[in-house]
Design a protein around this motif. Structure first.
Motif, short mmCIF file in Angstrom:
data_model
loop_
_atom_site.label_atom_id
_atom_site.label_comp_id
_atom_site.label_asym_id
_atom_site.label_seq_id
_atom_site.Cartn_x
_atom_site.Cartn_y
_atom_site.Cartn_z
N VAL A 55 6.98 5.16 0.38
CA VAL A 55 7.11 3.76 0.77
C VAL A 55 6.17 2.99 -0.14
CG1 VAL A 55 6.81 2.06 2.60
CG2 VAL A 55 7.58 4.36 3.17
N VAL A 56 6.73 2.22 -1.06
CA VAL A 56 5.92 1.50 -2.03
C VAL A 56 5.37 0.22 -1.39
CG1 VAL A 56 5.88 0.34 -4.27
CG2 VAL A 56 7.23 2.43 -3.97
N ILE A 57 4.06 0.11 -1.36
CA ILE A 57 3.40 -1.07 -0.80
C ILE A 57 3.18 -2.10 -1.90
CG2 ILE A 57 1.30 -1.88 0.33
CD1 ILE A 57 1.11 0.98 1.54
N SER A 58 2.83 -1.61 -3.09
CA SER A 58 2.67 -2.47 -4.26
C SER A 58 2.99 -1.63 -5.49
CB SER A 58 1.25 -3.01 -4.37
OG SER A 58 1.04 -3.64 -5.61
N ASP A 59 3.78 -2.21 -6.42
CA ASP A 59 4.15 -1.44 -7.62
C ASP A 59 3.02 -1.37 -8.64
OD1 ASP A 59 4.13 -3.98 -8.66
OD2 ASP A 59 6.26 -4.04 -9.16
N GLY A 60 1.93 -2.08 -8.37
CA GLY A 60 0.77 -2.00 -9.26
C GLY A 60 0.86 -2.88 -10.49
N ARG A 61 1.97 -3.60 -10.65
CA ARG A 61 2.13 -4.45 -11.81
C ARG A 61 1.31 -5.73 -11.65
NH1 ARG A 61 5.25 -4.75 -16.29
NH2 ARG A 61 5.76 -6.82 -17.10
N GLU A 195 2.20 -5.80 -21.89
CA GLU A 195 1.11 -4.84 -22.09
C GLU A 195 -0.06 -5.13 -21.14
OE1 GLU A 195 -1.66 -2.98 -25.69
OE2 GLU A 195 -0.05 -4.39 -26.13
N PHE A 196 -0.28 -6.40 -20.82
CA PHE A 196 -1.36 -6.75 -19.90
C PHE A 196 -0.99 -6.47 -18.44
CE2 PHE A 196 -1.82 -9.62 -23.57
CZ PHE A 196 -3.11 -9.30 -23.96
N LEU A 197 0.30 -6.48 -18.15
CA LEU A 197 0.75 -6.39 -16.77
C LEU A 197 1.14 -4.98 -16.34
CD1 LEU A 197 3.05 -9.55 -16.77
CD2 LEU A 197 0.77 -9.38 -15.82
N LEU A 198 1.19 -4.05 -17.27
CA LEU A 198 1.59 -2.68 -16.94
C LEU A 198 0.73 -2.12 -15.81
CD1 LEU A 198 2.17 -0.94 -20.38
CD2 LEU A 198 3.88 -1.37 -18.62
N PRO A 199 1.35 -1.41 -14.86
CA PRO A 199 0.58 -0.87 -13.74
C PRO A 199 -0.29 0.31 -14.15
CG PRO A 199 2.87 -0.14 -13.61
CD PRO A 199 2.79 -1.13 -14.75
N GLU A 200 -1.49 0.36 -13.62
CA GLU A 200 -2.34 1.53 -13.78
C GLU A 200 -1.92 2.58 -12.76
OE1 GLU A 200 -5.16 2.07 -15.93
OE2 GLU A 200 -4.23 0.40 -16.99
N GLN A 201 -1.70 2.13 -11.53
CA GLN A 201 -1.22 3.01 -10.46
C GLN A 201 -0.65 2.14 -9.35
OE1 GLN A 201 -4.08 5.82 -8.91
NE2 GLN A 201 -2.82 6.34 -7.15
N ASP A 202 0.44 2.60 -8.76
CA ASP A 202 1.00 1.84 -7.65
C ASP A 202 0.32 2.24 -6.35
OD1 ASP A 202 2.04 4.36 -7.41
OD2 ASP A 202 4.13 3.78 -7.69
N PHE A 217 7.77 16.66 9.36
CA PHE A 217 6.88 15.90 10.23
C PHE A 217 5.52 16.57 10.45
CE2 PHE A 217 11.12 14.46 11.99
CZ PHE A 217 11.13 13.32 11.21
N GLY A 218 5.43 17.83 10.13
CA GLY A 218 4.15 18.50 10.31
C GLY A 218 3.17 18.22 9.18
N MET A 219 3.66 17.62 8.11
CA MET A 219 2.82 17.36 6.94
C MET A 219 2.14 16.00 7.06
SD MET A 219 3.35 20.05 5.02
CE MET A 219 2.95 19.61 3.33
N ASP A 220 0.94 15.89 6.54
CA ASP A 220 0.23 14.62 6.56
C ASP A 220 0.88 13.61 5.62
OD1 ASP A 220 -1.60 15.37 8.43
OD2 ASP A 220 -3.07 16.08 6.94
N VAL A 221 0.73 12.35 5.98
CA VAL A 221 1.16 11.27 5.09
C VAL A 221 0.01 10.95 4.15
CG1 VAL A 221 1.92 8.89 4.98
CG2 VAL A 221 2.70 10.36 6.85
N LYS A 222 0.31 10.83 2.86
CA LYS A 222 -0.74 10.59 1.87
C LYS A 222 -0.69 9.14 1.41
CE LYS A 222 -2.48 12.21 -2.60
NZ LYS A 222 -2.21 13.10 -3.75
N TYR A 223 -1.85 8.50 1.36
CA TYR A 223 -1.96 7.10 0.90
C TYR A 223 -2.56 7.11 -0.49
CZ TYR A 223 -3.55 2.22 0.78
OH TYR A 223 -3.76 0.90 0.44
N THR A 224 -1.85 6.54 -1.46
CA THR A 224 -2.38 6.45 -2.83
C THR A 224 -2.54 4.99 -3.19
OG1 THR A 224 -0.22 6.39 -3.93
CG2 THR A 224 -1.14 8.55 -3.44
N ALA A 225 -3.63 4.66 -3.85
CA ALA A 225 -3.89 3.25 -4.20
C ALA A 225 -4.70 3.17 -5.48
CB ALA A 225 -4.64 2.56 -3.07
N GLU A 226 -4.63 2.01 -6.11
CA GLU A 226 -5.41 1.73 -7.32
C GLU A 226 -6.90 1.73 -6.99
OE1 GLU A 226 -6.85 1.42 -10.56
OE2 GLU A 226 -4.68 1.15 -10.72
#
Length: 580
Positions: A55-61, A195-202, A217-226
């Protein structure tokens, strides 16, 4: 014997095929797992991606901001993300339903109908987000999701992004860490500032799925962020969101189906609003074109350049009269009267300017294009320069240049000179160039490069780099010429028969010039189509704004150029009062 040989050959062929298949498998699984094919695909990442959903919260751009710091293309939408396994955890289900002001059965019913996370956006408040996150339950998250604004302001100016793996690898051969699914800017400012707007990480929520795509469902949900507080970067434009909204609304209300408008801040030489119509959709993006950066025949607006040349050649004698009863080629027509130069400019007499152009070219064949260059009608006028590690960085995407002559031999052909003098034949200019010409005249002759971006900012608001307001290279018209042009342009509005008399009752005193150019095309009913222009600046006493409106490929009677110009000036006055 033959049968034995056939078996041997068949076996050999099968062996070679198996050997090739094994080599290919080794290439995929052992040797090129992180850089497969010419697109440098990371097979390990892609295989993991196949076993996970997100589930993308922000594309990081990076973002585009207006001059006041408002987001121009995106907005943050509060949302609650609920994973389907919440339906089996009754205590947390009831607690979540209570926070969201829902019945537990209703929430359970919604969760049972989906295999993917349920995203709720309606009526989500800051308090609800806080209470949801205070639960600290891995099946429910309160977030602010970055979404593209459905209004999509200034689409042809700000541009758009798309997935283009080949262009991605060609443009950024050293950025192997970028997934081939990364969207890059392919049009407008999204492209020039890519080039300035490229995402580092979403920023996203990741969860695993089984072979059928069902959540584990037994697996944890992982949150990744910049993790880097400096990124993503933000490009602070010179645009004013409110003026942009109003300009687009006015063009739509007036029925301008092809064309647009551009509004400049004269002192800062910057774009406040730029709108090009028709807009593009996801289906016709390959046809995207910003008409404000596209060169067209300007018609009589170009007489401003011919007039400037006449002033510098000392041919603007107030008592010299021109027989405007004659047409462009000196043939009797009877539509106008005998006029002096000021009246000829205000009422747009073609004969006067054909006569002046022919006289000037006899003594100085380069005079018209040289003056047009001084007014910024030939070269690109957008900001260019070396920034960061980019040489000759251009702020505007696909900005076209202008032109005066198509063939040097035309300078010896009377009819070609006459057509050129009134902005026809091979004369081409962009609306941005015309707006910049008006700003140049209003400033007293000083020509500057036009900016649409002011700064590139780090995420924390500090400045990475700035684009300075700078003078354009080359000669300018002198201040005396500019002052005379200001008076001529004002008379276009004040003259009782002037082509800009419609603008006499505006809250700002307007100076400007109209233009009508033939396109050589007709509509389905056989009516001739024109490009209809009005270009000017205001207020006359202390110029702040230069404005150009052009309605393209329209019949003369149906063109809404003047109506749109009138409404935009009026709206700018209202916005200025509100903002000060």
């Amino acid at each position: 014997m033959r049968k034995k040989r056939r078996i041997q050959w068949t076996g050999a062929i099968i062996f070679i095929l198996l050997l090739g298949l094994l080599a290919r498998l080794a290439e995929i699984q052992l040797f090129f797992t992180e850089s497969f094919s010419k697109l440098d695909i990371n097979l390990i990442q892609e295989s993991v991606r196949q076993r996970t959903e997100e589930v993308v919260i922000s594309d990081g751009r990076g973002e585009f901001l207006d001059r006041n710091g408002k987001r121009l293309l995106t907005k943050e939408q509060p949302a609650v993300i609920l994973f389907p396994f919440l339906q089996y955890d009754l205590p947390h289900l009831k607690q979540t339903a209570s926070i969201l002001h829902m019945e537990p059965e209703e929430l359970k019913r919604k969760l049972s109908k989906t295999k993917k996370p349920l995203i709720l956006k309606n009526d989500i408040t800051k308090k609800k987000l806080k209470d949801i996150n205070d639960m600290k339950y891995s099946g429910v998250y309160g977030v602010y999701m970055k979404e593209k604004d459905k209004k999509r302001l200034a689409l042809q100016t700000l541009g758009f992004t798309s997935e283009n793996p080949e262009l991605l690898r060609k443009r950024y051969p050293d950025k192997k860490e970028l997934s081939i699914r990364t969207e890059i800017g392919t049009f407008g400012l999204e492209s020039t500032f890519d080039e300035f707007l490229l995402p580092e990480q979403d920023t996203k929520l990741l969860y695993h799925v089984d072979g059928k795509g069902n959540p584990l469902f037994g697996m944890d949900v992982k949150y990744t962020a910049e993790a880097n507080s400096f990124y993503p970067l933000q490009v602070q434009t010179t645009m004013d969101e409110e003026m942009q909204v109003e300009m687009e609304n006015i063009l739509k209300e007036q029925g301008v189906k092809k064309g647009g408008a551009v509004l400049l801040d004269i002192q800062n030489s910057s774009v406040l609003a730029m709108a090009s119509v028709p807009s593009v959709t996801s289906k016709n993006r390959h046809k995207a074109r910003n008409y404000m950066l596209t060169a067209f025949s300007p018609g009589s607006v170009f007489k401003t350049a011919v007039l400037a040349a006449a002033i510098e050649k000392n041919l603007d004698k107030p008592h010299t009269m021109y027989d405007c009863r004659k047409n462009l080629y000196g043939e009797p027509e009877g539509k106008q009267d005998v006029m002096n130069l000021s009246e000829s400019f205000a009422q747009s007499c073609n004969y006067t300017f054909a006569t002046l152009a022919e006289k000037m070219i006899q003594t100085d064949p380069q005079i018209i294009e040289q003056t047009a260059t001084k007014l910024g009608l030939i070269d690109r006028v957008g900001w260019e320069g070396d920034v960061y590690h980019k040489e000759q960085f251009k702020q505007f995407d696909r900005e076209e240049t202008g032109n005066v002559w198509g063939d040097k031999r035309d300078k010896h052909v009377k009819k070609a000179i006459a057509q050129t003098a009134i902005g026809q034949k091979n004369v081409k200019t962009t609306p941005l160039q015309i707006a910049n010409m008006m700003a140049t005249i209003a400033r007293g002759g000083e020509r500057r490069e036009v900016r649409i971006a002011d700064k590139v900012l780090y995420q924390n608001g500090t400045t990475m780099l700035s684009f300075q307001n700078k003078r354009a290279q080359g000669e300018n018209i002198d201040r005396y010429t500019a002052q005379k042009l200001q008076r001529y342009l004002r008379q276009v509005v004040t003259d009782e028969k002037g082509t800009g008399r419609r603008f006499q009752d505006l809250p700002f005193k307007v100076a400007g010039k109209s233009g009508t150019s033939q396109t050589g095309s007709k509509d389905k009913k056989g009516n001739t189509l024109y490009h209809k222009w009005f270009a000017g600046y205001f207020p006359m006493e202390k110029p702040k704004y230069a404005l150009v409106v052009v309605h393209l490929d329209e019949t003369s009677g149906r063109a809404k150029t003047n109506d749109a110009f009138y409404d935009i000036v009026k709206k700018v006055n209202e916005i200025e009062k509100k903002q000060t």
